[in-house]
Design a protein around this motif. Structure first.
Motif, PDB file in Angstrom:
ATOM      1  N   UNK A  34       0.810  -1.217   0.000  1.00 56.55           N
ATOM      2  CA  UNK A  34       0.000   0.000   0.000  1.00 56.55           C
ATOM      3  C   UNK A  34       0.842   1.265   0.000  1.00 56.55           C
ATOM      4  N   UNK A  35       2.110   1.169   0.375  1.00 54.02           N
ATOM      5  CA  UNK A  35       2.978   2.338   0.443  1.00 54.02           C
ATOM      6  C   UNK A  35       3.930   2.436  -0.745  1.00 54.02           C
ATOM      7  N   UNK A  36       3.990   1.419  -1.567  1.00 51.09           N
ATOM      8  CA  UNK A  36       4.960   1.419  -2.657  1.00 51.09           C
ATOM      9  C   UNK A  36       6.259   0.753  -2.249  1.00 51.09           C
ATOM     10  N   UNK A  37       7.165   0.643  -3.207  1.00 47.05           N
ATOM     11  CA  UNK A  37       8.422  -0.086  -2.971  1.00 47.05           C
ATOM     12  C   UNK A  37       9.497   0.752  -2.287  1.00 47.05           C
ATOM     13  N   UNK A  38       9.318   2.059  -2.199  1.00 51.14           N
ATOM     14  CA  UNK A  38      10.372   2.923  -1.664  1.00 51.14           C
ATOM     15  C   UNK A  38      10.030   3.460  -0.275  1.00 51.14           C
ATOM     16  N   UNK A  39       9.119   2.763   0.441  1.00 50.88           N
ATOM     17  CA  UNK A  39       8.666   3.276   1.736  1.00 50.88           C
ATOM     18  C   UNK A  39       9.321   2.588   2.921  1.00 50.88           C
ATOM     19  N   UNK A  42      10.835   5.047   5.523  1.00 49.97           N
ATOM     20  CA  UNK A  42       9.797   5.824   6.209  1.00 49.97           C
ATOM     21  C   UNK A  42       9.065   4.957   7.229  1.00 49.97           C
ATOM     22  N   UNK A  43       8.749   3.722   6.868  1.00 48.72           N
ATOM     23  CA  UNK A  43       8.103   2.818   7.813  1.00 48.72           C
ATOM     24  C   UNK A  43       9.027   2.522   8.991  1.00 48.72           C
ATOM     25  N   UNK A  44      10.306   2.327   8.713  1.00 45.14           N
ATOM     26  CA  UNK A  44      11.263   2.054   9.780  1.00 45.14           C
ATOM     27  C   UNK A  44      11.307   3.191  10.791  1.00 45.14           C
ATOM     28  N   UNK A  45      11.367   4.419  10.302  1.00 47.98           N
ATOM     29  CA  UNK A  45      11.411   5.562  11.209  1.00 47.98           C
ATOM     30  C   UNK A  45      10.106   5.717  11.986  1.00 47.98           C
ATOM     31  N   UNK A  87      15.099  -2.339   8.207  1.00 50.58           N
ATOM     32  CA  UNK A  87      14.368  -1.668   7.135  1.00 50.58           C
ATOM     33  C   UNK A  87      15.034  -0.353   6.732  1.00 50.58           C
ATOM     34  N   UNK A  88      15.562   0.368   7.718  1.00 50.78           N
ATOM     35  CA  UNK A  88      16.149   1.676   7.429  1.00 50.78           C
ATOM     36  C   UNK A  88      17.514   1.572   6.766  1.00 50.78           C
ATOM     37  N   UNK A  89      18.344   0.639   7.240  1.00 45.01           N
ATOM     38  CA  UNK A  89      19.728   0.562   6.772  1.00 45.01           C
ATOM     39  C   UNK A  89      19.931  -0.419   5.632  1.00 45.01           C
ATOM     40  N   UNK A  90      19.004  -1.395   5.487  1.00 42.41           N
ATOM     41  CA  UNK A  90      19.073  -2.406   4.428  1.00 42.41           C
ATOM     42  C   UNK A  90      20.459  -3.041   4.334  1.00 42.41           C
ATOM     43  N   UNK A  91      20.947  -3.658   5.408  1.00 45.18           N
ATOM     44  CA  UNK A  91      22.275  -4.277   5.378  1.00 45.18           C
ATOM     45  C   UNK A  91      22.265  -5.556   4.545  1.00 45.18           C
ATOM     46  N   UNK A  92      23.435  -6.039   4.115  1.00 47.82           N
ATOM     47  CA  UNK A  92      23.485  -7.305   3.381  1.00 47.82           C
ATOM     48  C   UNK A  92      22.906  -8.452   4.216  1.00 47.82           C
ATOM     49  N   UNK A  93      22.148  -9.296   3.564  1.00 49.60           N
ATOM     50  CA  UNK A  93      21.500 -10.444   4.212  1.00 49.60           C
ATOM     51  C   UNK A  93      20.547 -10.024   5.321  1.00 49.60           C
TER      52      UNK A  93
END
Length: 213
Positions: A34-39, A42-45, A87-93
């Motif tokens: 519902x928020x799109x792929x780039x959210x 924003x959700x993490x924060x 979610x905010x940092x998107x680290x590897x694995x």
């Protein structure tokens, strides 16, 4: 002479359950697309405040000697913090690690549910949390896109149950009597409905009276 000083506090559980509901709605909407792929960031924060609120609830619940509530809220708090950071940092694995975290939390919630059945509001939240975090774990571990809507839907169901529990407990605390059913049984029921003799039972074994844990 032994003197016992009581410092009663208001129940922190409505805040804890409301925090579960709000964070579950946001993550569920993200998984439903519902928020799109780039959210993700924003959700993490947005869910990070749930970590602070539930940590506060855990501390207050320990002070109120409610070990079940304190343990549940403390573990929920840590889970939201870890999920928000990934979610905010998107680290590897990060997705696979988050999947393992969700799986362990689902097992924890299942164990909690086996001992929390007398506190029905908490028990119902746990009964929904088990499948929700189990499906979320499978989604994170396998990457199967068809699991995302199921996880999101269960997240919204968890939010609805937690919202009801929070509202029912808040009304009960405000009016001094049960308004909406929460299904207490056993000691949880006696703690609210029992007389003074029931409340003082086994007082000599309580923290602050006994000599050691």
């Amino acid at each position: 002479m032994t003197r016992i000083n009581l410092r009663p506090i208001a129940s922190p559980m409505p805040v804890g359950f409301f925090a579960v509901a709000i964070a579950s709605v946001l993550v569920g909407c993200l998984q439903l697309g519902l928020f799109g792929d780039d959210a993700h960031r924003a959700v993490a924060l947005t869910i990070l405040p749930a970590f602070v609120l539930q940590l506060l609830v855990a501390v207050l619940a320990f002070g109120a000697r409610d070990v079940l509530a304190a343990t549940l809220m403390g573990c929920f708090s840590g889970t939201w913090l870890a999920s928000g950071l990934v979610l905010a940092l998107d680290p590897p694995a990060g997705a696979r690690v988050l999947g393992v975290l969700n799986l362990v939390f689902a097992l924890f919630a299942l164990m909690m549910a086996t001992v929390a059945h007398r506190k029905r509001a908490m028990w119902f939240v746990l009964c929904v949390a088990v499948p929700r975090f189990s499906v979320a774990a499978l989604y994170n571990l396998t990457g199967a896109d068809w699991l995302a809507p199921f996880s999101g839907g269960l997240g919204l169901l968890l939010a609805a149950v937690a919202m009801y529990a929070a509202f029912a407990l808040m009304l009960e605390d405000m009016r001094g009597t049960p308004v909406l059913p929460v299904g207490r049984r056993g000691p949880a029921h006696h703690a609210v409905e029992g007389d003074l003799a029931v409340q003082l039972r086994d007082l000599e074994r309580q923290a602050g009276v006994r000599r050691t844990l």
